[in-house]
Design a protein around this motif. Structure first.
Motif, short mmCIF file in Angstrom:
data_model
loop_
_atom_site.label_atom_id
_atom_site.label_comp_id
_atom_site.label_asym_id
_atom_site.label_seq_id
_atom_site.Cartn_x
_atom_site.Cartn_y
_atom_site.Cartn_z
N TYR A 79 38.59 53.88 29.23
CA TYR A 79 37.42 53.35 30.30
C TYR A 79 37.46 52.00 30.65
O TYR A 79 37.80 51.17 29.88
N LEU A 80 37.29 51.54 31.82
CA LEU A 80 37.12 50.32 32.44
C LEU A 80 35.87 50.22 33.00
O LEU A 80 35.72 50.88 34.26
N TYR A 81 34.72 49.71 32.64
CA TYR A 81 33.59 49.62 33.37
C TYR A 81 33.36 48.59 34.24
O TYR A 81 33.72 47.36 34.06
N LEU A 82 32.79 49.13 35.61
CA LEU A 82 32.57 48.07 36.47
C LEU A 82 30.98 48.25 36.92
O LEU A 82 30.50 49.20 37.32
N ASP A 83 30.31 47.26 36.90
CA ASP A 83 29.07 47.13 37.29
C ASP A 83 28.88 47.31 38.34
O ASP A 83 29.25 46.43 39.26
N PRO A 84 28.12 48.36 38.91
CA PRO A 84 27.81 48.34 40.56
C PRO A 84 26.98 47.41 41.09
O PRO A 84 26.65 47.22 42.33
N THR A 85 26.28 46.51 40.16
CA THR A 85 25.28 45.67 40.74
C THR A 85 26.04 44.25 41.01
O THR A 85 25.54 43.32 41.35
N GLU A 86 27.36 44.22 40.30
CA GLU A 86 28.02 42.83 40.66
C GLU A 86 28.76 42.94 42.12
O GLU A 86 28.98 43.73 42.74
N PRO A 87 29.27 41.59 42.37
CA PRO A 87 29.87 41.47 43.67
C PRO A 87 30.87 42.44 44.00
O PRO A 87 31.75 42.80 43.05
N ALA A 88 31.00 42.97 45.16
CA ALA A 88 32.26 44.07 45.44
C ALA A 88 33.28 43.55 45.38
O ALA A 88 34.54 44.10 44.87
N ASP A 89 33.44 42.01 45.73
CA ASP A 89 34.73 41.56 45.89
C ASP A 89 35.35 41.39 44.23
O ASP A 89 36.51 41.72 44.11
N LEU A 90 34.48 41.22 43.23
CA LEU A 90 34.59 41.20 42.00
C LEU A 90 35.33 42.56 41.47
O LEU A 90 36.53 42.49 40.74
N ARG A 91 34.62 43.71 41.97
CA ARG A 91 35.25 44.64 41.54
C ARG A 91 36.53 45.21 42.27
O ARG A 91 37.37 45.80 41.61
N ARG A 92 36.71 44.94 43.49
CA ARG A 92 38.04 45.11 44.02
C ARG A 92 39.20 44.30 43.16
O ARG A 92 40.01 44.84 43.09
N ARG A 93 38.88 43.03 42.87
CA ARG A 93 39.96 42.21 42.33
C ARG A 93 40.38 42.81 41.07
O ARG A 93 41.47 42.99 40.69
N ILE A 94 39.24 43.31 40.40
CA ILE A 94 39.80 43.99 38.89
C ILE A 94 40.29 45.28 39.17
O ILE A 94 41.36 45.51 38.25
N VAL A 95 39.93 45.97 40.12
CA VAL A 95 40.74 47.39 40.16
C VAL A 95 42.24 47.03 40.57
O VAL A 95 42.96 47.78 40.02
N ALA A 96 42.35 46.03 41.60
CA ALA A 96 43.58 45.59 41.84
C ALA A 96 44.40 45.25 40.59
O ALA A 96 45.69 45.69 40.79
N ASP A 97 43.78 44.32 39.86
CA ASP A 97 44.64 43.90 38.64
C ASP A 97 44.89 45.20 37.80
O ASP A 97 45.97 45.05 37.12
N SER A 98 44.10 46.01 37.38
CA SER A 98 44.16 46.99 36.56
C SER A 98 45.13 48.16 37.07
O SER A 98 45.54 48.73 36.14
N ALA A 99 44.91 48.11 38.35
CA ALA A 99 45.88 49.30 38.91
C ALA A 99 45.44 50.60 38.69
O ALA A 99 46.07 51.70 38.66
#
Length: 599
Positions: A79-99
């Motif tokens: 599991y890779l936890y993504l906080d729904p309250t954090e900036p959307a761009d940060l989530r996008r960058r993490i998802v892109a990096d993690s593939a």
């Protein structure tokens, strides 16, 4: 060595009707937890999860969150936890990096998910959107990835640390630094993307204890203490900053705690002594460890308050080796300062999709008695005292601790340099009026018009809020024509602007008009270290946060003899609004006192 989800299932078979998780009046028994997780795991496997697949989990703190984490493990994923309250761009960058190709959401968080092909709903199977893939038949072993936790590194770019089942098993199987009792209740308080949540969640579920979930949203200290008391919490972890504030302002609420753990930064011996002298029955642990070695590498556990000027970080936990080395990787003698290297079963697999960075930090164990083993270079300076305990001295590099998070200043500096007006940037830490560390930045912008330079700090803070989590956005940004250098060509930090700063909000300044407003403005100015605060300025827009809020409320209570909760400040975040609320309470108190005299 057992797998974590198997251990939870075995516990469910032993105590199916015992409460496993509780949250705001709702509960899950062990049988319900295991059954619901197995159902979701089947859907995840049908979607193609397996063999350590990274599954992004975008859920708020809730019962379905815990079920989902267990389901991902059962399906063979990480599991890779993504906080729904954090900036959307940060989530996008993490998802892109993690593939990551899979995600689990709820109806409330579905819009917070970056584009991922396979989407499953924790709360509604009919809403799933995925094209079934061939199941990954790779067997789940102790070395299968269990979770991915993103943390800043020396390059300034967040990196995903891949942690296997064996590392977590070593943490919670037979820990000598904590004695878990059958009736213990653990509180899950930290963000799930913060590695301490590993201890908070899986220790009680593997041991058959109850896991109580804290509420989400703003950190109201009074509400936190109420949760601790209402849930009957006996084992509690607090980050260093939060620990200091709870001891300062809510020490009387910790009477039910049997074992309190703290860490993430340098602890104040005075606060630890005060806690332990107030509650002689309490066991205290100072836990130390990088994410790359799975939560805790060393622990200092004691029933006796620390007597020295530091709180030790103790000794190696089970399954961990420690070495204090000099720059040539030679062991240093006790009493000499060296860099801490850690090894053993807790060492992570490495950084996700970053083989070069992994090779730099995860190296072969220098001890010939451990052939084939690896070590992780922490970058922390320590010294071994006369008792054999380790004492943390600081970072060998520039990494800082902000609100319990490990922060590499270059992360913020690199982001600032993407702004077209910024030529150079220096980010450093400053201790605010609440004793809490916060970031300040100085940026070189050349010769800008005075009006433009005056508003640039606010502009840059707004710019960073779009891409960085809140703890990485500097409290103050100081534009200067150029960054001062010393003779060696390095930044002359002593010549950088002082941390006390002018107002950093967009709205016009409105001068206090009454004695009460003027007094509040003075108190706010001292707490925030900002001059000339207007009565319509928002406390949180000025850089205030929960720790400063506690300090401010304590000052107000001392000055006016009126108790106010953090919620009062959240609802009245300006001097104008707070003065009206305070005036109403003072009038009410005076009226009640008058009635008492007449009686």
């Amino acid at each position: 060595m057992a797998l974590i989800h198997d251990l939870v299932s075995e516990q469910a078979a032993r105590t199916p009707r015992a409460v496993a998780v509780s949250h705001e009046g709702a509960v899950l028994t062990y049988e319900e937890l295991d059954t619901h997780a197995e159902s979701l795991a089947a859907r995840l496997r049908s979607a193609g999860v397996g063999g350590g697949s990274v599954v992004a989990v975008v859920l708020g703190r809730s019962l379905p969150l815990i079920t989902t984490l267990l389901a991902v493990l059962k399906a063979g994923g990480a599991y890779l936890y993504l906080d729904p309250t954090e900036p959307a761009d940060l989530r996008r960058r993490i998802v892109a990096d993690s593939a990551a190709r899979f995600t689990v959401v709820s109806r409330e968080t579905a819009d917070a998910v970056p584009e991922i092909g396979q989407v499953l709903y924790a709360d509604d199977e009919s809403a799933d959107r995925y094209a079934p893939e061939p199941a990954d038949e790779t067997p789940i072993t102790a070395d299968t990835p269990m979770y991915v936790c993103y943390t800043s590194g020396s390059t300034g770019e967040p990196k995903g640390v891949v942690v296997p089942h064996r590392a977590v098993f070593r943490l919670i199987d037979q820990p000598g630094w904590i004695d878990v009792w059958p009736e213990d209740v653990f509180l899950q308080l930290t963000r799930v993307g913060f590695d301490v949540s590993t201890f908070e969640i899986w220790t009680p579920l593997v041991r058959g204890n109850r896991l109580a979930l804290a509420g989400s949203g703003h950190a109201d200290f009074a509400e936190l203490i109420a949760t601790v008391q209402n849930e009957g919490v006996t084992v509690l972890w607090l980050t260093t900053g939060l620990f200091h504030k709870i001891v300062d302002h809510h020490l009387d609420g910790l009477g039910g705690i049997r074992h309190l753990l703290a860490g993430g930064d340098v602890l104040s011996p005075m606060h630890v002594r005060r806690l332990m002298e107030t509650y002689p029955h309490l066991v205290f642990t100072n836990g130390y460890g990088p994410t790359e070695n799975t939560v805790f590498s060393t622990c200092w556990t004691s029933r006796t308050p620390p007597s020295g000027s530091r709180v030790p970080i103790g000794r190696s936990v089970e399954g961990t080796t420690t070495m204090v080395l000099d720059e040539a990787l030679r062991p240093v003698k006790p009493g000499e300062v060296g860099e801490l290297w850690v090894g053993g079963a807790g060492v992570a697999i490495g950084y996700l999709r970053r083989p070069v960075a992994t090779a730099e930090r995860f190296v072969a164990d220098v001890d010939p008695a451990r052939p084939g083993a690896r070590m992780y270079r922490t970058g922390d300076l320590v010294v071994t005292d006369d008792t054999g305990d380790l004492n943390f001295l600081g970072r060998a590099d520039r990494q800082l601790k902000i609100r319990g998070y490990r922060v590499e200043p270059s992360t913020v500096e690199m982001e600032l340099l993407t702004h077209p007006k910024v030529q150079r940037a220096v980010v450093r830490a400053h201790t605010d009026g609440a004793g809490d560390a916060r970031l300040v930045a100085t940026v070189a912008v050349g010769e800008l018009p005075a009006d433009e330079a005056k508003t640039l700090g606010n502009e840059l803070r707004d710019y960073l809020h779009k891409t960085l989590p809140a703890h990485l956005v500097p409290w103050g940004i100081f534009p200067v024509a150029d960054i001062p250098l010393n003779r060696n060509g390095k930044v002359d930090r002593s010549a950088l602007p002082a941390a006390r700063m002018p107002r950093n909000v967009w709205n016009d300044y409105v001068k206090p008009a009454t004695d009460l407003q003027r007094k509040l403005a003075e108190i706010w100015s001292d707490a925030l270290e900002i001059e000339s605060i207007g009565i319509t300025d928002d406390f949180f827009a000025l850089g205030g946060h929960s720790l400063l809020a506690a300090e401010l409320l304590a000052a107000l209570e001392s000055q006016f003899k009126v108790a106010m909760s953090a919620r009062t400040l959240f609802l009245n975040p300006t001097i104008e609004a707070l003065a009206e609320e305070l005036s109403r309470r003072l009038d009410s108190s005076a009226a009640e006192a008058g009635q008492g005299l007449r009686r």
